[in-house]
Design a protein around this motif. Structure first.
Motif, PDB file in Angstrom:
ATOM      1  N   ALA A 276       0.829  -1.205   0.000  1.00  0.00           N
ATOM      2  CA  ALA A 276       0.000   0.000   0.000  1.00  0.00           C
ATOM      3  C   ALA A 276       0.865   1.257   0.000  1.00  0.00           C
ATOM      4  N   ILE A 277       1.955   1.238   0.746  1.00  0.00           N
ATOM      5  CA  ILE A 277       2.862   2.392   0.772  1.00  0.00           C
ATOM      6  C   ILE A 277       3.441   2.641  -0.613  1.00  0.00           C
ATOM      7  N   LEU A 278       3.873   1.582  -1.298  1.00  0.00           N
ATOM      8  CA  LEU A 278       4.432   1.747  -2.637  1.00  0.00           C
ATOM      9  C   LEU A 278       3.405   2.349  -3.590  1.00  0.00           C
ATOM     10  N   VAL A 279       2.184   1.825  -3.551  1.00  0.00           N
ATOM     11  CA  VAL A 279       1.141   2.318  -4.449  1.00  0.00           C
ATOM     12  C   VAL A 279       0.834   3.783  -4.167  1.00  0.00           C
ATOM     13  N   VAL A 280       0.757   4.152  -2.890  1.00  0.00           N
ATOM     14  CA  VAL A 280       0.477   5.542  -2.521  1.00  0.00           C
ATOM     15  C   VAL A 280       1.606   6.465  -2.992  1.00  0.00           C
ATOM     16  N   VAL A 281       2.844   6.028  -2.809  1.00  0.00           N
ATOM     17  CA  VAL A 281       3.988   6.840  -3.224  1.00  0.00           C
ATOM     18  C   VAL A 281       3.982   7.057  -4.732  1.00  0.00           C
ATOM     19  N   PHE A 282       3.775   5.975  -5.489  1.00  0.00           N
ATOM     20  CA  PHE A 282       3.790   6.094  -6.945  1.00  0.00           C
ATOM     21  C   PHE A 282       2.633   6.954  -7.439  1.00  0.00           C
ATOM     22  N   ASN A 283       1.473   6.820  -6.806  1.00  0.00           N
ATOM     23  CA  ASN A 283       0.328   7.629  -7.192  1.00  0.00           C
ATOM     24  C   ASN A 283       0.544   9.087  -6.835  1.00  0.00           C
ATOM     25  N   ALA A 284       1.186   9.332  -5.695  1.00  0.00           N
ATOM     26  CA  ALA A 284       1.446  10.702  -5.262  1.00  0.00           C
ATOM     27  C   ALA A 284       2.327  11.435  -6.266  1.00  0.00           C
ATOM     28  N   VAL A 285       3.288  10.722  -6.844  1.00  0.00           N
ATOM     29  CA  VAL A 285       4.160  11.327  -7.852  1.00  0.00           C
ATOM     30  C   VAL A 285       3.330  11.882  -9.007  1.00  0.00           C
ATOM     31  N   LEU A 286       2.352  11.109  -9.443  1.00  0.00           N
ATOM     32  CA  LEU A 286       1.507  11.552 -10.552  1.00  0.00           C
ATOM     33  C   LEU A 286       0.577  12.680 -10.130  1.00  0.00           C
ATOM     34  N   MET A 287      -0.016  12.552  -8.946  1.00  0.00           N
ATOM     35  CA  MET A 287      -0.972  13.554  -8.482  1.00  0.00           C
ATOM     36  C   MET A 287      -0.308  14.903  -8.244  1.00  0.00           C
ATOM     37  N   LEU A 288       0.961  14.889  -7.886  1.00  0.00           N
ATOM     38  CA  LEU A 288       1.679  16.131  -7.627  1.00  0.00           C
ATOM     39  C   LEU A 288       2.304  16.705  -8.888  1.00  0.00           C
ATOM     40  N   GLY A 289       2.049  16.061 -10.018  1.00  0.00           N
ATOM     41  CA  GLY A 289       2.514  16.582 -11.297  1.00  0.00           C
ATOM     42  C   GLY A 289       3.991  16.410 -11.556  1.00  0.00           C
ATOM     43  N   MET A 290       4.626  15.485 -10.862  1.00  0.00           N
ATOM     44  CA  MET A 290       6.051  15.238 -11.097  1.00  0.00           C
ATOM     45  C   MET A 290       6.232  14.387 -12.354  1.00  0.00           C
ATOM     46  N   PRO A 291       7.390  14.496 -12.999  1.00  0.00           N
ATOM     47  CA  PRO A 291       7.663  13.632 -14.157  1.00  0.00           C
ATOM     48  C   PRO A 291       7.613  12.163 -13.752  1.00  0.00           C
ATOM     49  N   ILE A 292       7.187  11.323 -14.681  1.00  0.00           N
ATOM     50  CA  ILE A 292       7.046   9.907 -14.398  1.00  0.00           C
ATOM     51  C   ILE A 292       8.373   9.278 -13.997  1.00  0.00           C
ATOM     52  N   GLU A 293       9.492   9.892 -14.461  1.00  0.00           N
ATOM     53  CA  GLU A 293      10.812   9.362 -14.114  1.00  0.00           C
ATOM     54  C   GLU A 293      11.061   9.402 -12.614  1.00  0.00           C
ATOM     55  N   PHE A 294      10.339  10.289 -11.928  1.00  0.00           N
ATOM     56  CA  PHE A 294      10.519  10.386 -10.487  1.00  0.00           C
ATOM     57  C   PHE A 294      10.078   9.101  -9.785  1.00  0.00           C
ATOM     58  N   ILE A 297      13.161   7.089  -9.443  1.00  0.00           N
ATOM     59  CA  ILE A 297      14.038   7.643  -8.405  1.00  0.00           C
ATOM     60  C   ILE A 297      13.488   7.320  -7.021  1.00  0.00           C
ATOM     61  N   ILE A 298      12.189   7.538  -6.843  1.00  0.00           N
ATOM     62  CA  ILE A 298      11.572   7.283  -5.543  1.00  0.00           C
ATOM     63  C   ILE A 298      11.622   5.797  -5.214  1.00  0.00           C
ATOM     64  N   LYS A 299      11.448   4.935  -6.231  1.00  0.00           N
ATOM     65  CA  LYS A 299      11.536   3.495  -5.982  1.00  0.00           C
ATOM     66  C   LYS A 299      12.919   3.133  -5.437  1.00  0.00           C
ATOM     67  N   GLY A 300      13.964   3.761  -6.009  1.00  0.00           N
ATOM     68  CA  GLY A 300      15.310   3.521  -5.497  1.00  0.00           C
ATOM     69  C   GLY A 300      15.459   3.966  -4.057  1.00  0.00           C
ATOM     70  N   ILE A 301      14.881   5.127  -3.736  1.00  0.00           N
ATOM     71  CA  ILE A 301      14.934   5.628  -2.362  1.00  0.00           C
ATOM     72  C   ILE A 301      14.193   4.688  -1.419  1.00  0.00           C
ATOM     73  N   VAL A 302      13.030   4.196  -1.880  1.00  0.00           N
ATOM     74  CA  VAL A 302      12.239   3.286  -1.046  1.00  0.00           C
ATOM     75  C   VAL A 302      13.008   1.992  -0.792  1.00  0.00           C
ATOM     76  N   ILE A 303      13.712   1.480  -1.818  1.00  0.00           N
ATOM     77  CA  ILE A 303      14.497   0.253  -1.647  1.00  0.00           C
ATOM     78  C   ILE A 303      15.603   0.466  -0.626  1.00  0.00           C
ATOM     79  N   ILE A 304      16.279   1.614  -0.713  1.00  0.00           N
ATOM     80  CA  ILE A 304      17.331   1.919   0.258  1.00  0.00           C
ATOM     81  C   ILE A 304      16.744   2.009   1.664  1.00  0.00           C
ATOM     82  N   ALA A 305      15.583   2.664   1.771  1.00  0.00           N
ATOM     83  CA  ALA A 305      14.934   2.792   3.075  1.00  0.00           C
ATOM     84  C   ALA A 305      14.533   1.427   3.614  1.00  0.00           C
TER      85      ALA A 305
END
Length: 314
Positions: A276-294, A297-305
């Protein structure tokens, strides 16, 4: 000493409810920054996306509990999706499609489990090999360009709702309930935890650890095939990369949800919260108007976390 004792309850709360707090915080912050995040359509869309990943996570949790991992799940999903378009595309073919896809998933899990338990091959290498093998077979069969239609019933299960509740979410809830009961209320579940927690002790008390491990991989393969059929109904079109990235996403979700890579500790519910956290994070990227490439990047940060969380717990 007194200060340490005062901090102990707070640490216990974070350890027990940390992932719930993180999920609630993510939802709250995103909703403030983008009010449309909590709209009915967006919530329904997130649930539709979350269900296939959640189904894969259930199988991944079972595998990790016995000290393994399954990198072949995404390839099984894609193969099942290709199978879904191989027939006429009518509902009359829905059952044959289901049978063939499940046989592929179960057979893949069986091969993984046998090589790991009987030949002592690393789970990473075995599942990487079956992932690659399925990819090659899929590309050879489709000539790189799969075509055909998904039976309508899978489109309904993958993308439609019943009074706002997605059908695929209902399937996920049923599966999560069944396998949670299986893990916590049956002999099989106790054997899974003991096999992952202490394989030597498991053998000493008469548990067939190899059978438990093989069963976990077979279940993971079957669930991945089912997720592939449902996901093909969600996306509407099929290519050779349906489910791409789910192998890492499912592992990360499980680890964030408290499933120990060393085996023997964790729950399906925890893994689903991680998804659920992953889905929310990925959806938030789109809802906030960030480029899809983010998302990458965020997936990499989540893996490190997730890795940091695992090391901390260990």
């Amino acid at each position: 000493m007194a200060h340490t004792e005062q901090m102990a309850p707070a640490r216990d709360i974070l350890r027990t409810y940390g992932i719930h707090i993180v999920l609630a915080a993510l939802i709250g912050v995103t909703a403030i920054l983008s009010p449309a995040f909590l709209s009915g359509n967006n919530i329904s869309n997130m649930l539709l996306q979350a269900a296939p990943l959640g189904i894969v996570v259930i199988g991944q949790v079972l595998v990790i509990l016995v000290r393994g991992l399954d990198l072949s799940v995404a390839s099984v999903m894609a193969t099942a999706a290709v199978v879904a378009t191989t027939f006429s595309g009518q509902d009359s073919d829905a059952f044959p499609v289901f049978v063939v896809a499940m046989l592929i998933g179960l057979a893949t899990g069986l091969v993984n489990g046998l090589l790991i338990t009987k030949r002592n091959v690393s789970p990473f290498l075995v599942t990487l090999a079956t992932m690659t093998l399925l990819q090659g077979m899929r590309f050879a069969y489709t000539q790189g360009a799969p075509s055909g239609n998904v039976p309508p019933i899978y489109r309904v299960l993958g993308s439609q709702t019943f009074y706002g509740v997605p059908y695929n979410l209902m399937i996920l809830v049923v599966l999560a309930t069944v396998f949670s009961v299986l893990l916590h209320k049956t002999t099989y579940g106790r054997q899974v935890y003991l096999t992952g927690g202490n394989p030597v002790m498991a053998r000493l008390v008469g548990i067939h650890a190899d059978r438990i491990t093989i069963a976990s991989y077979v279940i993971s393969g079957g669930l991945a095939a089912l997720a592939g059929l449902i996901y093909s109904g969600f996306v509407g079109i099929v290519d050779n990369w349906v489910g791409r990235g789910f192998e890492l996403d499912s592992i990360v979700a499980a680890v964030m949800g408290g499933v120990a890579l060393s085996g023997g500790r964790g729950t399906i519910l925890g893994g689903l919260f991680g998804a659920a956290i992953l889905v929310v994070v990925f959806n938030a990227v789109l809802m906030l108007g960030m480029p899809i490439e983010f998302q990458i990047i965020i997936k990499g940060i989540v893996i490190i976390a997730a890795a940091a969380i695992y090391v901390r717990r260990a």
